[in-house]
Scaffold this motif. Structure first.
Motif, PDB file in Angstrom:
ATOM      1  N   ARG A  70     -66.425  23.374   4.152  1.00  0.00           N
ATOM      2  CA  ARG A  70     -66.492  23.938   2.800  1.00  0.00           C
ATOM      3  C   ARG A  70     -65.376  23.328   1.979  1.00  0.00           C
ATOM      4  N   SER A  71     -65.569  23.267   0.694  1.00  0.00           N
ATOM      5  CA  SER A  71     -64.553  22.722  -0.202  1.00  0.00           C
ATOM      6  C   SER A  71     -63.249  23.505  -0.050  1.00  0.00           C
ATOM      7  N   GLY A  72     -62.156  22.802   0.239  1.00  0.00           N
ATOM      8  CA  GLY A  72     -60.856  23.431   0.401  1.00  0.00           C
ATOM      9  C   GLY A  72     -60.506  23.811   1.821  1.00  0.00           C
ATOM     10  N   ASP A  73     -61.477  23.781   2.747  1.00  0.00           N
ATOM     11  CA  ASP A  73     -61.193  24.111   4.145  1.00  0.00           C
ATOM     12  C   ASP A  73     -60.334  23.005   4.766  1.00  0.00           C
ATOM     13  N   PRO A  74     -59.346  23.377   5.582  1.00  0.00           N
ATOM     14  CA  PRO A  74     -58.545  22.343   6.252  1.00  0.00           C
ATOM     15  C   PRO A  74     -59.352  21.689   7.374  1.00  0.00           C
ATOM     16  N   LEU A  75     -58.994  20.470   7.665  1.00  0.00           N
ATOM     17  CA  LEU A  75     -59.633  19.743   8.753  1.00  0.00           C
ATOM     18  C   LEU A  75     -59.123  20.297  10.077  1.00  0.00           C
ATOM     19  N   PRO A  76     -59.995  20.710  10.995  1.00  0.00           N
ATOM     20  CA  PRO A  76     -59.540  21.223  12.283  1.00  0.00           C
ATOM     21  C   PRO A  76     -58.691  20.188  13.022  1.00  0.00           C
ATOM     22  N   GLU A  77     -57.622  20.660  13.667  1.00  0.00           N
ATOM     23  CA  GLU A  77     -56.670  19.776  14.355  1.00  0.00           C
ATOM     24  C   GLU A  77     -57.352  18.872  15.386  1.00  0.00           C
ATOM     25  N   ASP A  78     -58.304  19.409  16.149  1.00  0.00           N
ATOM     26  CA  ASP A  78     -58.947  18.599  17.179  1.00  0.00           C
ATOM     27  C   ASP A  78     -59.799  17.485  16.583  1.00  0.00           C
ATOM     28  N   GLU A  79     -60.207  17.630  15.336  1.00  0.00           N
ATOM     29  CA  GLU A  79     -61.021  16.594  14.694  1.00  0.00           C
ATOM     30  C   GLU A  79     -60.179  15.426  14.205  1.00  0.00           C
ATOM     31  N   LEU A  80     -58.865  15.632  14.020  1.00  0.00           N
ATOM     32  CA  LEU A  80     -58.001  14.544  13.574  1.00  0.00           C
ATOM     33  C   LEU A  80     -57.939  13.422  14.609  1.00  0.00           C
ATOM     34  N   GLU A  81     -58.097  13.763  15.874  1.00  0.00           N
ATOM     35  CA  GLU A  81     -58.025  12.772  16.945  1.00  0.00           C
ATOM     36  C   GLU A  81     -59.391  12.225  17.328  1.00  0.00           C
ATOM     37  N   ASN A  82     -60.466  12.773  16.790  1.00  0.00           N
ATOM     38  CA  ASN A  82     -61.819  12.378  17.151  1.00  0.00           C
ATOM     39  C   ASN A  82     -62.345  11.341  16.163  1.00  0.00           C
ATOM     40  N   ASP A  83     -62.404  10.067  16.594  1.00  0.00           N
ATOM     41  CA  ASP A  83     -62.888   9.000  15.719  1.00  0.00           C
ATOM     42  C   ASP A  83     -64.406   8.940  15.640  1.00  0.00           C
ATOM     43  N   ALA A  84     -65.098   9.678  16.501  1.00  0.00           N
ATOM     44  CA  ALA A  84     -66.558   9.641  16.523  1.00  0.00           C
ATOM     45  C   ALA A  84     -67.168  10.485  15.406  1.00  0.00           C
ATOM     46  N   VAL A  85     -66.349  11.325  14.766  1.00  0.00           N
ATOM     47  CA  VAL A  85     -66.845  12.237  13.743  1.00  0.00           C
ATOM     48  C   VAL A  85     -66.009  12.083  12.477  1.00  0.00           C
TER      49      VAL A  85
END
Length: 164
Positions: free
Chosen positions: A92-107
């Motif tokens: 959603r607009s304004g939602d922070p990016l989940p920490e585990d997704e910062l390391e996931n280059d596939a998404v």
């Protein structure tokens, strides 16, 4: 999919696990049409929604199109097959990016509004996939035809000096 229904709720598509497919001529995508040598062909795309066990919403994007680019070495036409496959985490607009997704280059994470223009998203994905410097694997730079070696300016001066 009809031409009018390319604006949809992408989060609802993912929540329901639906599939949306469509095709559009390259000429209808203005930025893409301006970036290619010849705006011909058809862009075929699909969006497959998915909700994981944690409730995160994803969309798998698949785009195919054959594009005519200009080779930057020989300046001739270069047929470039574009095949984009990308997985998007919908936020959603304004939602922070989940920490585990910062390391996931596939998404890739994408902030989406209640209504998303699929054609704009398709165009963005294809533009991002374009090569920075399109060129053939083996071609030669253009050469001047019908012109002998250029005359040195010093040779011209030498000729003028001899006439005095």
């Amino acid at each position: 999919m009809s031409q009018e229904s390319f604006v949809i709720d992408l989060r609802a598509l993912a929540r329901d696990g639906r599939l949306v497919q469509g095709e559009v001529p390259v000429t209808r995508l203005g930025r893409l049409a301006g970036s290619v040598l010849e705006p011909s062909g058809t862009v075929v795309f699909s969006f497959q929604g998915e909700r994981d066990d944690e409730g995160k919403l994803y969309v798998d994007v698949h785009i195919q199109v054959g594009l005519a680019l200009e080779c930057q070495r020989c300046l001739g036409a270069l047929e470039w097959p574009c095949d984009v496959q990308n997985r998007l985490l919908l936020l959603r607009s304004g939602d922070p990016l989940p920490e585990d997704e910062l390391e996931n280059d596939a998404v890739d994470a994408l902030e989406v509004e209640p209504l998303t223009d699929l054609l704009a998203l398709v165009e963005d994905e294809v533009l991002l996939a374009l090569p920075l410097v399109p060129r053939h694997d083996d071609c030669e730079p253009p050469v001047k035809t019908g012109v002998d070696e250029e005359t040195s300016p010093f040779a011209v001066l030498r000729q003028l000096r001899g006439k005095v």
